[in-house]
Scaffold this motif. Structure first.
Motif, PDB file in Angstrom:
ATOM      1  N   VAL A 167       0.641  -1.295  -0.047  1.00  0.00           N
ATOM      2  CA  VAL A 167      -0.099   0.032   0.059  1.00  0.00           C
ATOM      3  C   VAL A 167       0.880   1.333   0.172  1.00  0.00           C
ATOM      4  CG1 VAL A 167      -1.723   1.440   1.396  1.00  0.00           C
ATOM      5  CG2 VAL A 167      -2.017  -1.092   1.013  1.00  0.00           C
ATOM      6  N   VAL A 168       1.884   1.298   1.052  1.00  0.00           N
ATOM      7  CA  VAL A 168       2.935   2.473   0.944  1.00  0.00           C
ATOM      8  C   VAL A 168       3.438   2.760  -0.437  1.00  0.00           C
ATOM      9  CG1 VAL A 168       5.067   3.370   1.946  1.00  0.00           C
ATOM     10  CG2 VAL A 168       3.133   2.145   3.241  1.00  0.00           C
ATOM     11  N   LEU A 169       3.954   1.576  -1.034  1.00  0.00           N
ATOM     12  CA  LEU A 169       4.734   1.495  -2.369  1.00  0.00           C
ATOM     13  C   LEU A 169       3.528   2.230  -3.435  1.00  0.00           C
ATOM     14  CD1 LEU A 169       6.745  -1.491  -2.443  1.00  0.00           C
ATOM     15  CD2 LEU A 169       7.688   0.773  -2.245  1.00  0.00           C
ATOM     16  N   THR A 170       2.466   1.744  -3.425  1.00  0.00           N
ATOM     17  CA  THR A 170       1.406   2.073  -4.329  1.00  0.00           C
ATOM     18  C   THR A 170       1.096   3.725  -4.284  1.00  0.00           C
ATOM     19  OG1 THR A 170       0.331   0.230  -4.612  1.00  0.00           O
ATOM     20  CG2 THR A 170      -0.912   1.974  -5.190  1.00  0.00           C
ATOM     21  N   GLN A 171       0.987   4.124  -2.903  1.00  0.00           N
ATOM     22  CA  GLN A 171       0.654   5.591  -2.769  1.00  0.00           C
ATOM     23  C   GLN A 171       1.893   6.476  -2.980  1.00  0.00           C
ATOM     24  OE1 GLN A 171      -2.837   5.261  -2.282  1.00  0.00           O
ATOM     25  NE2 GLN A 171      -2.629   6.840  -0.703  1.00  0.00           N
ATOM     26  N   ARG A 172       3.144   5.917  -2.738  1.00  0.00           N
ATOM     27  CA  ARG A 172       4.241   6.954  -3.102  1.00  0.00           C
ATOM     28  C   ARG A 172       4.344   6.944  -4.728  1.00  0.00           C
ATOM     29  NH1 ARG A 172       9.391   5.484   0.915  1.00  0.00           N
ATOM     30  NH2 ARG A 172       8.512   6.276   2.664  1.00  0.00           N
ATOM     31  N   TRP A 173       3.964   5.845  -5.300  1.00  0.00           N
ATOM     32  CA  TRP A 173       4.030   5.869  -6.871  1.00  0.00           C
ATOM     33  C   TRP A 173       2.984   7.007  -7.440  1.00  0.00           C
ATOM     34  CZ3 TRP A 173       0.854   2.292 -10.061  1.00  0.00           C
ATOM     35  CH2 TRP A 173       1.094   2.380 -11.396  1.00  0.00           C
ATOM     36  N   THR A 247      -4.363  -4.486  -5.111  1.00  0.00           N
ATOM     37  CA  THR A 247      -3.412  -4.871  -3.758  1.00  0.00           C
ATOM     38  C   THR A 247      -4.093  -5.296  -2.651  1.00  0.00           C
ATOM     39  OG1 THR A 247      -1.618  -3.334  -4.387  1.00  0.00           O
ATOM     40  CG2 THR A 247      -1.704  -4.120  -2.120  1.00  0.00           C
ATOM     41  N   VAL A 248      -5.272  -4.819  -2.266  1.00  0.00           N
ATOM     42  CA  VAL A 248      -6.233  -4.997  -1.001  1.00  0.00           C
ATOM     43  C   VAL A 248      -6.806  -6.284  -1.490  1.00  0.00           C
ATOM     44  CG1 VAL A 248      -8.104  -4.349   0.101  1.00  0.00           C
ATOM     45  CG2 VAL A 248      -6.327  -2.835  -0.214  1.00  0.00           C
ATOM     46  N   GLN A 249      -7.351  -6.520  -2.597  1.00  0.00           N
ATOM     47  CA  GLN A 249      -8.221  -7.742  -3.048  1.00  0.00           C
ATOM     48  C   GLN A 249      -7.289  -9.183  -3.088  1.00  0.00           C
ATOM     49  OE1 GLN A 249     -11.351  -8.008  -3.090  1.00  0.00           O
ATOM     50  NE2 GLN A 249     -11.759  -5.779  -2.713  1.00  0.00           N
ATOM     51  N   ALA A 250      -5.939  -8.749  -3.612  1.00  0.00           N
ATOM     52  CA  ALA A 250      -5.072  -9.773  -3.668  1.00  0.00           C
ATOM     53  C   ALA A 250      -4.631 -10.187  -2.217  1.00  0.00           C
ATOM     54  CB  ALA A 250      -3.920  -9.437  -4.455  1.00  0.00           C
ATOM     55  N   VAL A 251      -4.381  -9.268  -1.211  1.00  0.00           N
ATOM     56  CA  VAL A 251      -4.118  -9.614   0.031  1.00  0.00           C
ATOM     57  C   VAL A 251      -5.103 -10.440   0.558  1.00  0.00           C
ATOM     58  CG1 VAL A 251      -3.617  -8.895   2.424  1.00  0.00           C
ATOM     59  CG2 VAL A 251      -2.276  -8.195   0.280  1.00  0.00           C
ATOM     60  N   PHE A 252      -6.385  -9.725   0.336  1.00  0.00           N
ATOM     61  CA  PHE A 252      -7.760 -10.581   0.992  1.00  0.00           C
ATOM     62  C   PHE A 252      -7.784 -12.107   0.515  1.00  0.00           C
ATOM     63  CE2 PHE A 252     -12.213 -11.771   1.270  1.00  0.00           C
ATOM     64  CZ  PHE A 252     -12.591 -11.240   2.595  1.00  0.00           C
ATOM     65  N   THR A 253      -7.571 -12.127  -0.709  1.00  0.00           N
ATOM     66  CA  THR A 253      -7.679 -13.378  -1.602  1.00  0.00           C
ATOM     67  C   THR A 253      -6.809 -14.416  -0.647  1.00  0.00           C
ATOM     68  OG1 THR A 253      -8.490 -12.572  -3.407  1.00  0.00           O
ATOM     69  CG2 THR A 253      -7.530 -14.712  -3.605  1.00  0.00           C
ATOM     70  N   ASP A 285     -11.831  -2.096   4.117  1.00  0.00           N
ATOM     71  CA  ASP A 285     -12.795  -0.980   3.739  1.00  0.00           C
ATOM     72  C   ASP A 285     -12.024   0.347   3.870  1.00  0.00           C
ATOM     73  OD1 ASP A 285     -15.049  -2.390   2.906  1.00  0.00           O
ATOM     74  OD2 ASP A 285     -15.929  -2.220   4.881  1.00  0.00           O
ATOM     75  N   PRO A 286     -11.111   0.632   5.049  1.00  0.00           N
ATOM     76  CA  PRO A 286     -10.628   2.023   5.060  1.00  0.00           C
ATOM     77  C   PRO A 286      -9.372   2.155   4.103  1.00  0.00           C
ATOM     78  CG  PRO A 286     -10.262   0.580   7.031  1.00  0.00           C
ATOM     79  CD  PRO A 286     -11.342   0.022   6.163  1.00  0.00           C
ATOM     80  N   LEU A 287      -8.823   0.931   3.907  1.00  0.00           N
ATOM     81  CA  LEU A 287      -7.488   0.765   2.751  1.00  0.00           C
ATOM     82  C   LEU A 287      -8.015   1.294   1.286  1.00  0.00           C
ATOM     83  CD1 LEU A 287      -5.780  -2.259   3.885  1.00  0.00           C
ATOM     84  CD2 LEU A 287      -4.932   0.222   4.085  1.00  0.00           C
ATOM     85  N   LEU A 288      -9.500   0.830   1.083  1.00  0.00           N
ATOM     86  CA  LEU A 288      -9.777   1.201  -0.235  1.00  0.00           C
ATOM     87  C   LEU A 288     -10.118   2.967  -0.373  1.00  0.00           C
ATOM     88  CD1 LEU A 288     -11.981  -1.932  -1.073  1.00  0.00           C
ATOM     89  CD2 LEU A 288      -9.956  -1.388  -2.246  1.00  0.00           C
ATOM     90  N   SER A 289     -10.623   3.244   0.756  1.00  0.00           N
ATOM     91  CA  SER A 289     -10.800   4.811   0.718  1.00  0.00           C
ATOM     92  C   SER A 289      -9.589   5.403   0.634  1.00  0.00           C
ATOM     93  CB  SER A 289     -11.857   4.943   2.012  1.00  0.00           C
ATOM     94  OG  SER A 289     -11.045   4.884   3.050  1.00  0.00           O
ATOM     95  N   LEU A 290      -8.395   5.065   1.079  1.00  0.00           N
ATOM     96  CA  LEU A 290      -7.141   5.611   1.168  1.00  0.00           C
ATOM     97  C   LEU A 290      -6.912   6.319   0.125  1.00  0.00           C
ATOM     98  CD1 LEU A 290      -4.965   6.265   3.069  1.00  0.00           C
ATOM     99  CD2 LEU A 290      -3.772   4.069   2.574  1.00  0.00           C
ATOM    100  N   SER A 291      -7.205   5.629  -0.991  1.00  0.00           N
ATOM    101  CA  SER A 291      -6.772   6.207  -2.319  1.00  0.00           C
ATOM    102  C   SER A 291      -7.519   7.579  -2.700  1.00  0.00           C
ATOM    103  CB  SER A 291      -7.340   5.354  -3.466  1.00  0.00           C
ATOM    104  OG  SER A 291      -6.932   5.665  -4.704  1.00  0.00           O
ATOM    105  N   ASP A 292      -8.707   7.506  -2.359  1.00  0.00           N
ATOM    106  CA  ASP A 292      -9.665   9.047  -2.554  1.00  0.00           C
ATOM    107  C   ASP A 292      -9.001   9.900  -1.413  1.00  0.00           C
ATOM    108  OD1 ASP A 292     -11.725  10.534  -3.510  1.00  0.00           O
ATOM    109  OD2 ASP A 292     -12.579  10.189  -1.664  1.00  0.00           O
TER     110      ASP A 292
END
Length: 585
Positions: A167-173, A247-253, A285-292
């Motif tokens: 998640v951190v790497l995605t946000q920095r990218w 990322t979130v869906q992959a980790v959940f899976t 849920d909160p992780l998915l909202s982190l993008s917005d």
């Protein structure tokens, strides 16, 4: 982000903001711990004795109530800090802008400051009131849930923890992708704001040319640029949204697969695996909202950075031990001043004894108005010194310095209010009789009598309801009311009709006696009232002396005088270079 926000807020608001951040963090942790109670509840419900879930359900209900109260308190704290901060920052920004040197306010600053004063400050408030809580919750609550999962099963906890660096790497990218677009969008916004102001100010010219109903190409281009920049900014967010979701869906899976494997192997019960998957879903849920939320915070951070840049712009330095002048003579001692790459004044040395009048004449662009601005310390000199009463203006408190000076500019700006309110700017604590006396001396009473509403008549923004001569009378009345020992006059009658010119001259004659006066003028009738005349050209003193003495010399000033009187319009003297040097003006 938090450190930038605290720096922009300043010490006054930093402490309550820190308390708010701490409260929001505690709330987010409690939310994560609250979900931990789902594990014993589900374990009891799926166990041999479902009634054992009763105490856990009561504990869960109490925790929910505590969380709701804490969440309400933290959100209310953020809103209160945001609204209080907004009011304080408006005052702080205004005070800071008032201390910046006049040279800072170039044409590009108009749009920038207007955007900062509106969207920039509202963004700063919105961060604390609306964005900070969800952002902290999106970061802290999932980490707390991961810690809870690790307590129940270290393998699942470790698998869930893998999501954090991803998640951190995605946000920095995403941040890197958005940075350039944010800067471009801000630049286009400022350009469009400046073009809107330009379009409104240019209405008289456009309509005079018969183009009032046409579209303004520069404004249209600027708005199209804003549209394109907004589109690029939106597109730049898509990788973050898609990447974070995957990322979130992959980790959940992965958690689902690992949990199924552990359950089938008997390492974990079905109730526990169900509870862990519920926890994982709540963390998602909160992780998915982190993008917005993160995108909004990055945009807010860009606004805060621009606001921080303005607030960190150094004003003119103030003296540690200010000196108050006891006399009011003026002196320029080898003054050199540059504006950008251009040398406006080059080694100018002048002096005006207390109580005397000096006229400054010369072609346009010679640096005449700059002399007045340096006395009022609108700028600081590059070298040399400007002195009032023998004291360098840099050693005088700015408020004390300006209290000794009355300035009458060529272009008078009046605030949207009554005539009386605009006159009172000269001395707000003046009595009604003093205001009326100053107005009468400036022949402003004649204007008041003609206006519907008299003293209560509103002059409009910039004094739009008054003519140029009438605005000038207000300015002179303001200067008379100020009763300062130093008077600076900058082309005050250059564009007035004969009636208003006579009235303004009468007001000036009442303003000048007993005061130290420097007047920039092209009006020869004004020059003849001066004790000394200085002819300035290309930032240098070319000639200096009395009017009669300079005429006898037959130099540049004499040419200037001859051309102005020959034109039949004493105030419209052309540049003497054409006659005396054969050079272009």
């Amino acid at each position: 982000m938090i450190s930038l926000l605290l720096r922009v807020l300043g010490d006054e608001y930093a402490t309550p903001m820190r308390r708010t951040v701490a409260l929001m963090t505690v709330t987010a942790v409690l939310e994560g711990l609250l979900y931990a109670l789902l594990v014993p509840v589900l374990r009891a419900l799926f166990g041999d004795n479902p009634s054992d879930a009763g105490p856990w359900l009561i504990a869960f209900a109490v925790s929910v109530a505590a969380y709701a109260a804490l969440r309400y308190t933290s959100d209310l704290s953020g809103m209160r800090v945001g609204t209080t901060m907004l009011r304080g920052m408006y005052h702080g920004l205004g005070e800071h802008l008032a201390r910046l040197p006049v040279g800072w306010y170039d044409a590009a600053r108009v749009g920038e400051v207007s955007v900062l004063a509106s969207r920039g400050l509202l963004t700063a408030m919105g961060v604390s009131a609306h964005l900070l809580g969800p952002f902290i919750s999106a970061c802290v609550t999932p980490l707390t849930i991961v810690a809870v999962i690790a307590v129940f099963n270290w393998q699942l906890g470790l698998a869930a923890l893998v999501a954090a660096p991803l998640v951190v790497l995605t946000q920095r990218w995403t941040a890197r992708l958005m940075t350039a677009n944010d800067a471009d969008h801000a630049a286009r916004d400022h350009e469009a704001s400046a073009r809107v102001i330009e379009y409104l100010q240019a209405q008289p010219v456009l309509r005079a040319g018969g183009r009032g109903g046409e579209r303004f190409a520069l404004l249209d281009d600027a708005l199209r640029d804003v549209e394109r920049a907004a589109r690029r900014q939106t597109i730049s967010v898509l990788p973050a949204v898609v990447g974070l979701t995957l990322t979130v869906q992959a980790v959940f899976t992965a958690l689902l697969v690992l949990g199924s494997h552990l359950a089938l192997g008997g390492d974990i019960g079905s109730a526990e695996i169900l509870a862990v998957l519920v926890l994982a879903a709540r963390a998602a849920d909160p992780l998915l909202s982190l993008s917005d939320t993160g995108g909004k915070l990055r945009a807010a951070r860009a606004e805060l950075a621009r606001l921080d840049t303005v607030l960190r712009t150094e004003p003119l330095p103030e003296p540690d031990r200010p000196v108050r002048p006891r006399r009011f003579d003026l002196e320029f001692d080898a003054v050199t001043f540059r504006h950008g790459d251009r040398t406006v004044l080059d080694g100018v040395s002048l002096s005006v004894p207390q109580g005397q009048r000096m006229a400054v004449v010369g072609p346009s662009g010679a640096g005449k108005s700059t002399l007045l601005q340096l006395i009022a310390r609108f700028y600081d000199v590059e070298s040399g010194a400007v002195r009032v009463g023998g004291v360098d203006v840099r050693r005088i408190d700015p408020g004390v310095l300006l209290a000794q000076i009355a300035i009458v500019f060529q272009d008078v700006y009046l605030f949207d209010g009554t005539i009386e309110e605009n006159v009172r700017l000269g001395r707000p604590d003046a009595g009604d009789a003093e205001v009326r006396a100053a107005a009468t001396a400036a022949r402003l009473d004649e204007v008041v009598e003609r206006l519907p509403g008299g003293w209560g008549a509103n002059v409009g923004e910039g004094g739009a309801s008054l003519s140029g001569g009438e605005r000038q009378r207000v300015s002179i009345a303001r200067a008379l009311l100020r009763d300062a020992p130093i008077v600076l006059l900058d082309e005050v009658t250059s564009a007035l009709d004969p009636v208003n010119e006579a009235a303004v001259h009468e007001g000036i004659e009442r303003l000048m006696p007993g005061r130290t006066v420097i007047m920039v003028t092209h009006r020869m009738r004004t020059v003849r009232r001066a004790d000394r005349v200085v002819f300035l050209d290309d930032g240098r003193v070319v000639e200096e002396g009395s009017h009669e003495e300079l005429l006898r010399r037959g130099g540049r000033y004499a040419d200037f005088w001859s051309l102005s009187t020959a034109s039949g319009v004493p105030g419209a003297a052309p540049s003497p270079r054409r006659a005396s040097d054969g050079e272009g003006a």
